[in-house]
Design a protein around this motif. Structure first.
Motif, short mmCIF file in Angstrom:
data_model
loop_
_atom_site.label_atom_id
_atom_site.label_comp_id
_atom_site.label_asym_id
_atom_site.label_seq_id
_atom_site.Cartn_x
_atom_site.Cartn_y
_atom_site.Cartn_z
N HIS A 185 31.53 86.06 130.59
CA HIS A 185 30.09 86.12 130.32
C HIS A 185 29.53 87.52 130.53
O HIS A 185 30.09 88.33 131.27
CB HIS A 185 29.34 85.10 131.18
CG HIS A 185 29.19 85.50 132.61
ND1 HIS A 185 28.21 86.36 133.03
CD2 HIS A 185 29.90 85.17 133.71
CE1 HIS A 185 28.31 86.53 134.34
NE2 HIS A 185 29.34 85.82 134.77
N LEU A 220 41.33 84.03 130.14
CA LEU A 220 42.15 85.22 130.34
C LEU A 220 43.59 84.86 130.00
O LEU A 220 44.23 84.13 130.75
CB LEU A 220 42.11 85.68 131.81
CG LEU A 220 40.77 85.89 132.51
CD1 LEU A 220 40.95 86.01 134.01
CD2 LEU A 220 40.11 87.15 131.98
N VAL A 245 35.62 81.24 131.37
CA VAL A 245 36.51 82.36 131.65
C VAL A 245 37.82 82.08 130.93
O VAL A 245 38.48 81.07 131.18
CB VAL A 245 36.79 82.53 133.17
CG1 VAL A 245 37.71 83.72 133.41
CG2 VAL A 245 35.51 82.72 133.95
N ASN A 271 40.40 88.19 126.35
CA ASN A 271 39.58 88.01 127.54
C ASN A 271 38.18 87.62 127.09
O ASN A 271 37.51 88.37 126.39
CB ASN A 271 39.57 89.35 128.31
CG ASN A 271 38.65 89.34 129.52
OD1 ASN A 271 37.99 88.35 129.82
ND2 ASN A 271 38.62 90.46 130.21
#
Lengths: 789, 160
Positions: B77, B106, B104, B74
């Motif tokens: 920010h 994930l 991002v 993961n």
């Protein structure tokens, strides 16, 4: 019905001080002949004369017949006196001494049975908790107070909130009843309290075992039945003010209650306010998953809170009818430990340590409004009972808006809201066919609507309607042998509402491309459930020993979150997936109780064996959804046994010794976690209490010192994601006394207590904060006063 | 008192019965897996700087006593400084700022071979050219077959 002659003799010794001539007014004082204490409320009656003695025992009779003044002084607890006043009364002050009534009973047969006898005859294993017990053991919440009862424990969060656990099972598996109506808060969650003002509670009955037969779904592990307050005596007025101060969390609490009755009408009222700061733990840093939080002044930051409660009831009682309507409101705001809320480690720019009394984010607010009506009508051999209830449960959870995964930063702090309305109706007919046969039938209806809001999704909106009908029969085989058997059928309808995320997530399609979608978290579904449950039990009384055996099947309907949740539980930092195929949970249990009471000691042993064929369990899987571990609701077979032992003796009429122990063993015998226990399993524990009654000292009466020593074994029975919890020993000290500050008034009750005398650092395996390695509260001095009004 | 004795014997038997039917000697796995980047090849190390446009191999060592199951990475920010890592060193964080187009990442992966007790996570990630630079957070997690999970996190920076 057999009825024999009842004969009562009153013995009385007269000692009247009176003298010679009758004045204009006759003044007098009524005293207890033995103690010379004033008697309040004695009736003084003669021809054309009437007075009632005051608090100080005095009375005045105006315009008596000078020649021949005769009057009678009477009081319920004293033998009546007839006074002749002749004209040669020296001064006009008469001292009347009344003797306490001594009743000699030749032979007596009572229609009614004492509550104690009834409880002995009833095969269900229940523990009655008296007002005195509640007063002497009062802790920060009702459930913490009841925790001293073997077999009862709590799941706590913070200092003021806890929920009941009976023999290791909690949440929706324990039903809380208040005024005959099932109390509806947010039982399913980890961090919701009970939402009940414990000061208004007078008597509690705890059933440690399945009790669906009488209480419906959810009463699969037990019942905490908060009894209706007793109807005040005719023409009475009374009340009390309770003051409480605590050092650990700088708590200040006040509660004031009144109750009064005319002839037929009565009312009660109570106001409670509590305000407390962060609570202190005996450590200066907390270590959670390698993160270290320094604590300022040992304060568990942001666990402060406040609570304001009000209740009022109005009742009417006449002949065969009694009815009481109660309005109550509980309002609370509590903070949560700021650094690891939702098991995710957080930094924040909020200056939590500037004040230990403020409540910053994250926090929650709850308001619980309730109206209940209880009506009882006696018709010949039937007693009809009706309980009607409306509850509005509003809860807001606030936390700092932070982005998470694909979720952007939310606009405000309103993470979740729940608004739940519950309507309940219970009708019961108690039919005394004859003294040996007692037949009870009843129906329970409940309709519930849960609405949600906020940016965090946990459980869907739902509507739930349940209908249940039951019948049971109590048979007196002979005076000492009683059999109870009953059956129940329930039907429930659950409608869940669809929910979609308010933000888009990136999803990989089958062809390898990605698209942005609003993910669906719950489905539009209508599900129905039905279930038969029942119980059969036998009680046998043999002299000073009583035996009970009870076999029951209970059930619980799956909850909305168990069926339909599908999303991130930010609260617990995991992904939770419901299962629409869940069946109602059913549990079979054998309970045994053995009780022996004689003049030297009391011994109570209550073992049980329990089997669930489909326990609903939130199983931590090895898989991920995004980057969060998936927890999935599944059903597993579970075998449990355990029990409680309690012994008590009083030595030299002054020293009372009590010892109790409780143990529960649980095993999942099927499914992914076969061989594991259940979550939040309470460890083996024992409690020793010694109380010594000292001699009265001037205005201080019944001074008593009491020491509690709790020993808890290490809990090695764990299931992911729990950790083993080491055993601990904690000591509490309390001192009670009655203070007779104003002569003739009821005494002020004083209680001074030290919890965790040695400031021991220990962990409670069943505390929510155990998961983030937060120890239990440190040493606490508390002082409470109960002032009669 | 004979009644009392008899009862006690019966009750003791019930307890015994329960005790005997209890443990069926199942070997229970009570150990969490471990996860670490504290070795020479471990990546990223605390406070490291990653450049936009470059491709990096994220490496962490995981172990378990029975069998490893899955892991996740993961990257998100930390412009609001909401989290800090557990690596011990304290990194200098930049000014708090609002995210415009943050990275991002994930993803989760399964370890498909059976009974793997030691494993090195290796995930290639290319840092896009157009994302916001600044403080980021890298979080690994790993599960074992039983459902135990361990996590670790590292403060990093993404630079031009």
């Amino acid at each position: 019905m057999y009825f024999k002659i009842l004969s009562i003799w009153f013995f009385s010794l007269c000692s009247i001080a009176m003298a010679q001539h009758a004045p204009e007014n006759i003044k007098g004082v009524v005293l207890n002949a033995k103690t010379l204490q004033p008697i309040e409320g004695a009736t003084i009656m003669g021809k054309g004369l009437f007075a009632i003695s005051s608090k100080t025992g005095t009375f005045v009779l105006t315009n008596p017949n000078k020649d021949n003044c005769v009057f009678t002084v009477s009081h319920m607890s004293y033998a009546p006196e007839t006074i002749h006043v002749t004209d040669n009364l020296e001064d006009n002050n008469i001292k009347i001494l009344l003797n306490e009534k001594i009743n000699t009973l030749a032979e007596i047969n009572l229609y009614g049975k004492t509550e104690q006898r009834k409880a002995m005859e009833h095969p269900m294993v229940a523990t009655l908790v008296s007002k005195t017990f509640l007063e002497n053991n009062r802790e920060n919440s009702l459930m913490q107070t009841l925790e001293k009862i073997p077999g009862v424990s709590t799941i706590n969060i913070g200092s003021g909130q806890s929920k009941p656990v009976i023999r290791g099972l909690g949440f929706n598996r324990v039903v809380v009843i208040q005024n005959g109506v099932k109390h509806e808060a947010q039982q399913w969650g980890n961090d919701h309290g009970l939402e009940i003002d414990q000061y208004g509670v007078e008597e509690v009955s705890i059933i440690k075992g399945p009790a669906s037969l009488m209480y419906g779904s959810d009463a699969i592990a037990g019942v905490v039945d908060i009894k209706q307050a007793k109807t005040p005596a005719k023409h009475s007025f009374g009340g009390e003010v309770n003051l409480l101060g605590e050092s650990n969390n700088d708590l200040l609490g006040i509660s004031a209650g009144v109750k009064s009755r005319k002839e037929h009408w009565f009312y009660t009222g109570r106001l409670t306010y509590r305000d407390y700061g962060d609570y202190k733990v005996p450590t200066d840093k907390i270590n959670y998953e390698n993160y270290i939080f320094e604590l300022h002044d040992n304060n568990l930051r942001n666990t402060a809170g406040k609570e304001a409660d009000a209740s009022i009831s109005l009742g009417y009682i006449k002949n065969n009818i009694s009815t009481e309507t109660t309005f109550s409101n509980v309002n609370a705001k509590n903070g949560f430990f700021a650094n690891a809320h939702g098991l995710e480690v957080r930094n924040s720019s909020i200056d939590y340590d500037s004040d230990n009394r403020d409540v910053d984010l994250p926090y929650h607010k709850v308001n619980h409004f309730k109206i209940t009506n209880n009506t009882k009508i006696k018709l010949n051999k039937h007693t009809l009972l009706m309980d009607v209830g409306f509850q509005n449960n509003a809860r807001e959870e606030h936390s700092e808006p932070v982005p998470h995964g694909y979720m952007p930063t939310p606009e405000d702090s309103q993470e979740r809201t729940f608004l739940k309305n519950t309507y309940s109706l219970n009708i019961k007919d108690d039919f005394d066919i004859n003294p040996q046969n007692h037949f009870v039938t009843g129906i329970n209806l409940e309709h519930q609507q849960n609405n949600i809001g906020g940016w965090g999704f946990l459980i869907p909106e739902y509507q739930r309607t349940t209908v249940g009908a039951f019948a049971y029969h109590q048979l007196e085989i002979n005076h000492n042998l009683h059999l109870m058997s009953g059956l129940r059928y329930d039907f429930g309808l659950m409608k869940t509402k669809a929910y979609y995320d308010w933000f888009q997530s990136s999803v990989t399609n089958n062809d390898g491309s990605t698209s942005q979608v609003y993910l669906q978290r719950s489905l539009d579904k209508t599900l129905d459930f039905s279930n038969f449950s029942g119980a059969i039990g036998l009680s046998y009384i043999h002299g000073k020993t009583s035996y009970k055996i009870n076999f029951g099947k209970s059930f619980r309907m799956p909850l909305a979150n168990e069926l339909a949740s599908d999303g991130v539980n930010y609260h617990m930092y995991r992904y939770e997936r419901g299962n629409l195929n869940l069946q109602p949970e059913s549990s079979y249990q054998v309970d045994v109780e053995f009780n022996h009471t004689n003049q030297w000691f009391q011994l109570n042993i209550s073992p049980f064996v329990n089997y669930f064929d489909n326990y609903i369990y939130l199983n931590p899987t090895p898989y991920y959804e995004g980057v969060l571990q998936i927890y999935e609701y599944t059903q597993a077979k579970v075998f449990r046994f355990g029990g409680e032992v309690k012994a008590e003796t009083t030595l030299f009429k002054k020293l009372n010794l009590q010892a109790s122990a409780e143990y529960v063993y649980s095993r999942q015998t099927s499914g992914d976690k076969k061989g594991f226990t259940l979550p939040f399993s309470p460890p083996l524990s024992g409690l020793f209490t010694a109380s010594y009654q000292f001699k009265d000292l001037s205005v201080i009466t019944q001074p008593q010192l009491s020491v509690d020593y709790k020993i808890t074994a290490t809990q090695k029975e764990i299931v992911p994601p729990e950790e083993e919890t080491e055993g601990y020993q904690v000591m509490n000290l309390s001192w009670f006394a009655n203070l007779h500050l104003v002569k003739g008034n009821q005494p002020v009750k004083l209680k001074a207590k030290i919890n965790n005398v040695f400031d021991t650092k220990y962990f409670n395996h069943t505390s929510f904060y155990r998961l983030i390695d937060v120890p239990e509260a440190g040493r606490n001095f508390s002082i409470s006063l109960t002032i009669p009004i | 008192m004979s009644y009392l004795k008899k009862t006690l014997i019966i009750l003791a038997n019930i307890f015994m019965f329960g005790a005997c039917t209890g443990d069926n000697d199942l070997e229970k796995d009570l150990e969490k897996p471990t996860i670490s980047v504290n070795y020479t090849d471990g990546f990223p190390q605390g406070c490291s700087e990653l450049q936009r446009g470059n491709t990096y191999t994220f490496r962490a060592q995981v172990t378990d006593n029975v069998a490893l199951a899955a892991y996740s990475l993961n990257l998100h920010h930390n412009f609001d400084h909401h989290t800090h890592d557990d690596q011990g060193a304290v990194c200098d964080l930049e000014q708090i700022k609002t995210a415009v187009n943050p990275l991002v990442y994930l993803e989760n992966f399964q370890i498909n071979e059976e009974d793997v007790k030691v494993y090195e996570i290796q995930i290639e990630v290319t840092i896009p050219d157009d994302i916001d630079t600044g403080d980021y957070h890298c979080a690994y997690s790993v599960t074992d077959q039983t459902g135990w999970q361990s996590r670790t996190s590292i403060d990093i920076k993404i630079v031009e």
